[in-house]
Enzyme design. Structure first.
Site, short mmCIF file in Angstrom:
data_model
loop_
_atom_site.label_atom_id
_atom_site.label_comp_id
_atom_site.label_asym_id
_atom_site.label_seq_id
_atom_site.Cartn_x
_atom_site.Cartn_y
_atom_site.Cartn_z
N GLY A 78 -25.34 18.05 -1.81
CA GLY A 78 -26.88 18.24 -0.59
C GLY A 78 -27.46 19.69 -0.31
O GLY A 78 -28.38 19.81 -0.25
N THR A 79 -25.86 20.62 -0.37
CA THR A 79 -26.17 22.12 -0.18
C THR A 79 -26.83 22.94 -1.57
O THR A 79 -27.78 23.41 -1.35
CB THR A 79 -24.94 22.89 -0.44
OG1 THR A 79 -24.70 22.34 0.44
CG2 THR A 79 -25.14 24.20 -0.45
N ARG A 81 -30.10 27.65 13.10
CA ARG A 81 -29.46 26.13 13.94
C ARG A 81 -30.48 26.14 14.84
O ARG A 81 -30.37 27.41 15.73
CB ARG A 81 -28.03 25.58 13.97
CG ARG A 81 -28.08 24.78 14.93
CD ARG A 81 -26.61 24.43 15.34
NE ARG A 81 -25.67 25.00 14.48
CZ ARG A 81 -24.39 24.60 14.25
NH1 ARG A 81 -24.60 22.93 15.03
NH2 ARG A 81 -23.44 24.69 13.84
N HIS A 96 -11.04 27.40 -0.24
CA HIS A 96 -12.09 27.63 0.64
C HIS A 96 -11.97 28.47 0.92
O HIS A 96 -13.22 29.20 1.02
CB HIS A 96 -12.62 26.17 1.19
CG HIS A 96 -13.86 26.41 1.99
ND1 HIS A 96 -14.51 25.76 0.94
CD2 HIS A 96 -14.01 26.64 3.33
CE1 HIS A 96 -15.48 25.82 2.03
NE2 HIS A 96 -15.27 26.30 3.20
N GLY A 123 0.28 -1.28 -0.12
CA GLY A 123 -0.47 -0.01 -0.28
C GLY A 123 0.94 1.99 0.25
O GLY A 123 0.10 2.76 0.15
N LYS A 136 -29.84 30.07 6.30
CA LYS A 136 -29.45 29.14 7.33
C LYS A 136 -29.45 29.33 8.71
O LYS A 136 -28.34 30.04 9.53
CB LYS A 136 -28.30 27.53 7.05
CG LYS A 136 -28.77 27.59 5.41
CD LYS A 136 -27.40 26.76 4.91
CE LYS A 136 -27.46 26.04 4.72
NZ LYS A 136 -27.21 24.45 3.52
N ARG A 188 -11.57 22.74 3.13
CA ARG A 188 -12.24 22.92 3.74
C ARG A 188 -12.15 23.04 5.03
O ARG A 188 -13.08 23.51 5.87
CB ARG A 188 -13.83 21.68 3.66
CG ARG A 188 -13.92 22.36 2.62
CD ARG A 188 -14.86 21.13 1.71
NE ARG A 188 -16.47 21.71 2.19
CZ ARG A 188 -17.65 21.33 2.05
NH1 ARG A 188 -17.79 20.85 1.09
NH2 ARG A 188 -19.19 21.43 2.91
N ASP A 227 -25.61 30.46 1.98
CA ASP A 227 -25.01 30.64 2.81
C ASP A 227 -24.99 31.74 3.10
O ASP A 227 -23.85 32.11 1.95
CB ASP A 227 -25.07 29.08 3.35
CG ASP A 227 -23.37 29.25 3.57
OD1 ASP A 227 -23.03 30.10 3.51
OD2 ASP A 227 -23.08 27.71 3.59
#
Lengths: 325, 325, 325, 325, 325, 325
Positions: A227-228, A195, A130, A38, A193, A96, A169
């Site tokens: 997803g976003t 929470r 990012h 590996g 957004k 990120r 967002d």
């Protein structure tokens, strides 16, 4: 251009070839393999002593293996006495993970920067980090190519009158700045957004600004699972009909499109995905898309940046004028 | 707490005293002077060998001199054999220079981070960095206290029903996140700034979201000249009367208030300024304010953080629970 | 000389211009400002990629701000990919803090050396460090221009028969060595300073050697407040008349002349001050001098040193032969 | 004192034993040998994991071999997981090479400092460095014991009324400062050395101050070949008889006494040599001395300094009060 | 044992659990995941401030991902302010790439050592590095547990009279040293591999020593594809019948057993494989073995080593006496 | 070859001269002395600014002094602004201390590598390191010339039919690899050394392979005291007469031949010693040899390697083809 050499790891051979073609240069010969235990192993197969070497590698999945192979390739070049090594990284590993926003996590992109330094790079070129602050995690010179330049060039070929730019967002809102600069006539909207409880995931709560009857151009720097985008599309559908956009189109720099991302995007009902070829998108993924899928090549701008660095001209001015740094 | 010592440079003695009072500890004795040739010089006047030392310094104007004196104080402690040195920096020097967004500028806060490392710190504590990624410029552990915790605690004592949070630009929108978390019921609006030509300054172009008849709570991490607030207020005045806010109130972490900032704020017609005492605000400035001026003390939370670090407890959990990190 | 560039911070623009004139070169364009929050900010305004850059900055008051601006300028050049950066520092920040002769003080010039390294210099050029060992605080090559060369060249134009060199204390005696080498016929005298009690300041106690009826040429590397000269003059006045010098003249490398130094010097009754233009002396100061004030320009020797370094010739031999290193 | 360990290389076992005796501690066991190929090799023979280790080594001839063995001993302790390693170096290797006063020489004591850091020390203790700035070549905490304290304590047991302190050159004059502080009543004189042509050696040219009929106490930090003392004695003999000293006595910190130094000193006609036992003086050398030879032991003060560092008390205050740092 | 904490990545949870069981300690809580973009991400879920942390990770396939996750875990612990971090690495990534025996290859285990240092370890523990010199690639303390101790303990339970130790090549011969020390009565033989042309693979050419009629115990530090064993077995079969061994048994430290290794071993006709559980061997592999397969657990010796390091006792003596370091 | 300069310390002037002769270059001028206090001191006597400097030094006894002088020479070149410094080290100091095989010893060759880095080298060239892994102790590029190439070239001039290569122990067996590659027809034998009790020295226990009636060519990388050869010869004499070799010949890279090594070799009854001139062998030693003594010069291959590095050609290919790296 004597003493200039281009090498690439195995992460995105198609892009590497395009860059070499732009520069009208042969490819540096190197043998990169994974041993039976590996462990990646690299052998440079031509003399690089005293050369100005650019090494291309992007860190899409299998990201860790790509990253380690890239580091070993750099290290082999360093000890083979290359004079200068510039890493060309269209998509940076762990980009990120750029801040410590929860207790006891690592800022992994700082570690990545340190590992690249340890491997032996002298400088690096990225496309859309990012956060622009990630450049500061490196203690050597870096240049970032702004993907917005490529995307806006492409978009400006059409009539944008009915478009509105949508940030998925508040975090992304800040990154829209270059789009605002390049297409100052387009209005802006943002999804808010929130929470609702400490342990919950933030969910889309409200639209700030207006998209009713317009083409919502959602801009996100990276699309991984999709997803976003799905979330935004779902939210739009729950709006009163006259507040809904007429179409959703998406622009992104990094089309990671991992796992079932293509399915998720198809379900979102988007009309178009514009992306930059910073990571390889397999033909099979492109074929299942139920939307227009435009993959813009960064090879020209990367090749030009390499040439400018190699000849000690001004990268900043080039990126500023031509593509907006 | 044996072996714990607190020192301070001359930048904000009042805050340093408050922190020592909270910890019920005497102040570390040090003599800090500026020589006739303009060179700061420091002498520690008590033994710190083997001690866990916290050094308080904030880098408000004269910022360079404060920063250099702070570094010399740290260096003197290092060579005086302190076991561990934690810099406590309510307002970090050059925090706004956090990315290379124009050619050939320095990311000065990275240089500041490296200079603090060179001086001899082992860790650092900040209040609200201009970008959370700045933590990554340091290659040693850091903790950031979130000013939003203090501000929201203060705000929540009143009826917030008619309030709307306003980000003065897209860059600031991202930083509203903790306010959104702590006051999830408040709506959000954002000013959209654009640059009409390449060489011009960006100006406020549009309001995204709605503030009409509400109390606009503008939140900015730092107020220096007051120009941003004035610009927002002027923009609101140009809106149709029913779209204007009923009042403008402002919350900020760092009340730099340099030059004629107080005059500019008075002209903006704001009703209130809530700020944290991260930099000294002279009495004379407070007196000319034609608005409510609330200066919240961070001494309690800093003192508690020092105690937690000194006793090897969990900073993250404390900041998370009590004040939102 | 292709690829050679000269930049300067704002500390001594007149000297920087003279050096450029000597080299028949334009000045490197850079924008250096102080923000409203007291933070210096630098933007290099021309391409320096691959260039051999010399950066001029002297650290007279406001010394901290000058030093920090200089570091930021260097850092911006480093990340703008200059090939080599040589700091040209006529008067080095914190040069007098060169040893730990009291408990718990920092050797600040070591910290300064480390900060310059951190900022990104590859080498440095100084004029007369407070101690020659300070070169050893840097872990990169440095060259020191000996001010004695310039001063002796100037002095040798006159009849020196009646002169005696006077060291204002034993510490300075050691530094007279180059003057002794260049003017071997001149006798030497030294003031013996003693401290009568542990907490008192040392005061002049005795003259070792003879100055009676002669011209006492006091040599000191730096004149800040003028106190040392005043003390020596006062001591001479208390001597029996036939042991007093006929005149006092003073030579120094660094005319800091801070605060009321000009008044103090006037009161000392000195006939002449010879100094090197290592720090800016405002016209107003020159005008109040009640003595001959000669300001010698180091621009020629600095320009020649830059040229030699840039063309890989021997600095040591040049300084040795022409100006005594 | 748990966890305190003392090791020594082979350079000065007698002093190491005295120090252990003062501390009432056993000696750390280590096997130090030179292999047949000339390579030193070290094996630590007891567990030092987590210990606070002090390592004694002085770098008298064979200086290179002593220095390298010392470094290997330190390195073995570092990798054997000692918690802290303090080098105790009565006479530092290459201490005289402390500045770059000729082109293309190394500042070797900086290299020595870096090699000690590389070997793994955390701090160091010296006795009388050739220049106090050498502390700044280290980037870790150091303490210097001032030999003047020991010497003055010894001298003050006698009547010093007729003594005059003589600096053998201007360079040494500066170092007399602590003697002046400790024996403020003694007058000072200095020999003025000049070089008559560029390639010649400097020779004694003149006496500054007066020694006629007095006991000249020549003070030099190190006596290697004895040449400096002989030169001074010869110069005195050439003075008019009434300007000659009645006796010459010598005090030094480091009695290197290499080669035929004892013969040279005997020929100088000195009455006394006071020295500190920082390097081993073989019995054979002591026996040929035709003058009083007093070798003062630094073991007590070194032992006390070790104890203070180990227990985190204040070294500076101890050295200041008891022995003058 | 207060302040001691054990963490593990996901590479070998079974071994980590065994070690914790031996130490009678709970497992440190950490969340380790791979994001949808292929980036590992780690969150430490308990306070480690001031703790002495041991982190267990082995780098079997997927080796790169395991290695990177391990580094991120370490980095998270470092910035979570662990006092000391010891990496416990039963099988070190890239251990076979330990020298530059072809042009332009990297010594990858040096890079691995530097990356672990960069991640934040303070020390490391290994089991049987491919070459003992690899310890020297680290610039911090390391300890290596010798697998021979475990294997010989196991072997000595049987009658070894008819055994002969066989090195599969000259490179391995050197590593037999500890087996020779522990079982001095066993004879030795070695396979001589040669390369017949420059581009060919070396092949077994001759047996040096004798194995006829005996049990050949082939010892190799790692078995990956099983090729080396197969080659040896094939060579033995080609020998005259009376020179062939009666049986072949194999002992190894690291049972990588990648790809079709089990098939290859089965085809080699070996009677037994003794290995140490340094990497996980899935149950499925064990079940297909057509030979005795003994997997010895290193958990006891690792646990004891951890305890010794944590309590500052002597690792060297323990490993020497009990298990042969 | 402009800008190429060759310097040498005092360790092996004859070899340095030969290398310069091969390159048809003058010798770099430097003054290297040992002061009366045992401190080496170096002065470079020509300008090296911007040059590509190769520095030759071998570390035979007095090894420490040679090593330190070499480091000081390098450091002087570094601060004299050489552009690149390559250390050419035929015999590396402490090369045998390459692993930690007993508790609490240092891996001294790692320390040596770090000290060379600290002194200022950019790369290094060796001949036959004790273990090839030592290259990995350096964190800069290195090249190793394989002595086997020179020795085999020399041997192949004769009829080797009756020769057998003998490894004096298992550790050396591994190093025979290049001899096996270059002379594939020669059989191999190995002496098996064992230690009978823990505290005893290992002694030759058995011969593995056959030498009866043949010429045993013992190959060892270094001959210091000659003890290993004597032991082998003695063992052969104790064998049954028909198992004894007809002659013993010896080949080595490094003829240290310290102390009474020549006597020991004479007593061993060897017929020939082939060695490479990596360390100076005094004429007196050669004259007492009671065997053929061939000293092969590495000057040609070193000179060629220097030329290749200086002109940025491929060292690996050269060494591979011509001399087997």
């Amino acid at each position: 251009m004597p003493n200039l050499k281009i090498f690439s790891d195995l992460s995105h051979p198609e892009l590497a070839k395009e860059i070499c073609a732009e520069l009208q240069m042969p490819f540096g010969r190197a043998n990169i393999q994974i041993f039976s235990n590996g462990n990646p192993i690299v052998e440079i197969q031509e003399c690089v002593r005293g050369c100005d070497v650019f090494v291309i590698g992007t860190q899409a999945p299998p990201a860790s293996e790509n990253f380690i192979s890239f580091c070993i390739l750099i290290n082999a070049l360093r000890y083979a006495s290359a004079r200068r090594i510039t890493a060309v990284i269209p998509y940076l590993f762990e980009s990120r993970s750029d801040k410590k926003d929860r207790p006891r996590i690592a800022i992994v992109s700082r570690l990545v920067a340190q590992m690249l330094e340890t491997s032996g790079i002298n400088r690096a070129i990225f496309i859309d980090l990012h956060a622009p602050q990630i450049q500061g995690f490196f203690r050597l010179p870096t240049d970032t190519i702004n993907g917005a330049g490529l995307i806006c060039k492409f978009l400006k070929q059409r009539d944008l009158n009915n478009y509105v730019i949508v940030a998925p967002d508040a975090g992304e809102a800040k990154k829209l700045h270059p789009f605002q600069e390049l297409m100052p006539q387009l209005p802006l909207a943002m999804l808010d957004k929130r929470r609702y409880a400490h342990d919950e995931k933030p969910i889309v709560h409200k639209l700030i600004g207006e998209v009713g009857g317009k083409i919502a151009l959602i801009i996100d720097d990276e699309i991984s699972s999709g997803g976003t985008i799905k979330e935004a599309a779902d939210f739009f559908q729950r709006l009163p009909i006259n507040e809904q956009p007429s179409e959703i189109r998406v622009a992104t720099t990094h089309p990671i499109l991992s796992g079932s991302a293509m399915t998720t995007l198809n379900q979102s009902g988007i009309k178009e995905l514009i992306a930059i070829n910073t990571v390889p998108v397999p033909e099979t993924k492109k074929q299942v898309a139920q939307f227009e899928f435009h993959l813009l090549s960064p090879a020209g701008i990367i090749a030009k940046t390499i040439e400018i660095i190699h000849t000690d001209s001004s990268v900043g001015e080039f990126l500023d004028k031509e593509y907006l740094k």
